[in-house]
Design an enzyme around this catalytic site. Structure first.
Site, short mmCIF file in Angstrom:
data_model
loop_
_atom_site.label_atom_id
_atom_site.label_comp_id
_atom_site.label_asym_id
_atom_site.label_seq_id
_atom_site.Cartn_x
_atom_site.Cartn_y
_atom_site.Cartn_z
N ASP A 50 0.81 -1.22 0.00
CA ASP A 50 0.00 0.00 0.00
C ASP A 50 0.85 1.28 0.00
OD1 ASP A 50 -2.29 -1.64 0.15
OD2 ASP A 50 -2.16 -1.71 2.34
N GLU A 224 -13.09 -0.79 -6.52
CA GLU A 224 -13.05 -1.71 -5.38
C GLU A 224 -12.60 -1.01 -4.11
OE1 GLU A 224 -14.00 -4.81 -5.34
OE2 GLU A 224 -13.36 -5.34 -3.31
N GLU A 343 23.88 6.34 4.83
CA GLU A 343 23.40 5.37 5.79
C GLU A 343 23.55 3.96 5.23
OE1 GLU A 343 22.64 6.31 8.83
OE2 GLU A 343 23.01 8.38 8.19
N GLU A 345 21.65 1.72 5.75
CA GLU A 345 20.28 1.31 5.40
C GLU A 345 19.76 2.04 4.17
OE1 GLU A 345 21.29 2.70 8.19
OE2 GLU A 345 20.04 4.41 8.75
CA CA Z 1 22.20 4.41 9.86
#
Ligand code: CA
Ligand code: CA
Length: 464
Positions: A50, A224, A343, A345
């Site tokens: 989503d 929907e 980072e 991540e």
């Molecule tokens: Ca980090």
């Protein structure tokens, strides 16, 4: 101090099976030969669903749901935030909003959307109201696009048993909240974004407005759920999940925010091994993008979905072309600068690792085992990097970060040894020489060491 949980399921460890699994799931995927080339789905460390994009200060923030591992229903307990400035490398901002944020919510952290107004960020989400057992829409507020978000009201903003809020602020400043399954509603939000004027109004679901659903008398139109409303030039668009199940994505347009809507056709056909889909459409840095979800990760399916993105061009008359799911995803916009702190991540593709909140703020990469790797796409090394620094921690004996170009077994341009530091959140800096990293390259951080979990990485940075 958080310790990695060995029993936690590691979906990304199965990524080597990705190309084969995806090829079996959909006949429409790109013929990308390996996960090293794939960039869709855009998150590999958890299942996501989503998508709702938002642009702030030149960066694209992506708000998603989160399918729990091993779910056999829409078992969703928190929402996630990601961001990118190049559409391929995505930074994990963790989970700044969950069911726990709403004291009155029982379950079902389903599809929402965040918008910015006057420097505050409002995130509209459906949950089950514990008092009624029925869906209601709450709104959380934050001073930053990455939160932390707080319940703005301490109660539902609106509740009529229907889901999937989408918010649109028109050029005149009037904000509208749209939502609904099986019906379709809107209400005018006040400028505070946490109250509304007038009663919720039902949008007529006519076949002229929303297409004809074949073989269904109780729901005659394609609509929907999952409306996504926006304006481009002078035309108002509503994309939506169509014709359950399996769903595809369709859209309608209107001359104004309250209609009348005219059905325009299919945006994305039924594809991709999830019986739901959900649109999020936005323009960013000169391109147009459709975010959606599918079941393309290993173990994926209807309750283990993953958000993906495609770049597209509107037709000259403003209509949307039919967009197919691909493994390659959107092209990179610009390049990543490896000479500023990045980072750990921030990831184009993760193989075998996960993330967690870092004791130093933000997130860090963890669950690193021998042979795991992270792809960072399109790093612009220019005339060459000389050193690599990383922020690392290890409760065990550490290991090494191999810096490779072009693939997880590509050219080795540096190796950084990581010591044990006495804790998974006991951080230290490591540095190592680099040779041969020039031009713009896909960078692979490949992790090596003994058995078990080796170390965590918070961030990294090259220097010339
Ligand atoms: Ca980090
Ligand atoms: Ca691992």
């Amino acid at each position: 101090m958080k310790t990695p949980t060995p029993t936690r399921r590691r979906i990304a460890a199965l990524a080597l099976a990705f190309a084969f699994a995806a090829a079996a799931l959909s006949p429409v995927v790109d013929p990308s030969p390996s996960p090293a080339q794939a960039d869709n789905p855009i998150v590999q460390t958890v299942y996501t669903a989503d998508p709702a994009p938002l642009i702030h200060n030149g960066r694209l923030y992506l708000y998603t749901g989160h399918d729990e591992d091993g779910a056999t229903w829409f078992d969703m307990r928190d929402w996630r935030v990601w961001s990118s400035d190049d559409m391929v490398n995505w930074t994990d901002h963790g989970s700044p909003l969950s069911l726990d944020t709403f004291s009155w919510a029982r379950q079902d952290a389903w599809a929402g959307q965040a918008v910015e107004r006057d420097g505050k960020f409002y995130w509209y989400v459906p949950v089950i109201n514990d008092a009624t057992g029925r869906p209601a829409i709450g709104v959380a507020v934050a001073d930053s696009p990455t939160g932390p978000f707080e319940d703005a009201l301490g109660r539902p903003l609106v509740q009529n048993g229907e889901i999937d809020p989408s918010v649109f602020i028109d050029d005149d400043g009037q904000a509208y909240l749209y939502w609904g399954n099986p019906n379709l509603w809107y209400v005018k939000l006040n400028a505070d974004m946490t109250s509304y004027s007038g009663a919720p109004t039902q949008i007529p679901l006519t076949t002229q407005g929303f297409g004809t659903r074949p073989g269904s008398s109780d729901r005659p139109t394609l609509y929907e759920e999952g409306p996504w409303v926006y304006k481009r030039d002078s035309l108002y668009y509503m994309a939506f999940a169509a014709q359950c199940c399996s769903e595809h994505i369709a859209y309608s347009t209107a001359p104004g925010p309250t209609g009348p809507w005219t059905y325009r056709g299919t945006v994305m056909p039924t594809q991709g091994s999830s019986f739901t889909n959900h649109p999020g459409i936005i323009d960013y840095k000169g391109g147009s993008y459709l975010f959606y979800h599918n079941g393309a990760l290993p173990g994926g399916g209807g309750f283990a979905r993953s958000v993906a993105v495609e770049q597209f061009d509107y037709n000259p008359d403003g209509t949307i072309p039919v967009i197919n799911m691909t493994e390659s995803g959107a092209p990179q916009v610009g390049a990543l600068n490896p000479y500023v702190r990045q980072e750990a991540e921030t990831i184009a593709w993760a193989n075998g690792v996960e993330t967690e909140p870092s004791g130093e703020g933000g997130m860090n990469v963890g669950w690193i085992e021998n042979g795991d790797w992270i792809k960072v796409k399109g790093a612009a090394f220019g005339t060459g990097a000389a050193t690599f620094d990383a922020r690392v921690a290890s409760a065990t004996g550490g290991g090494a970060i191999e810096l490779r170009l072009g693939g997880p077994t590509g050219a080795l341009v540096g190796t950084c040894n990581v010591p044990g530091t006495g804790g998974w959140q006991t951080w230290t800096d490591v540095s190592c020489p680099v040779s041969g990293a020039t031009g713009t390259q896909d960078l692979y951080l490949r992790f090596t060491g003994g058995s078990g979990y080796l170390f965590n990485v918070n961030w990294w940075q090259f220097a010339t």
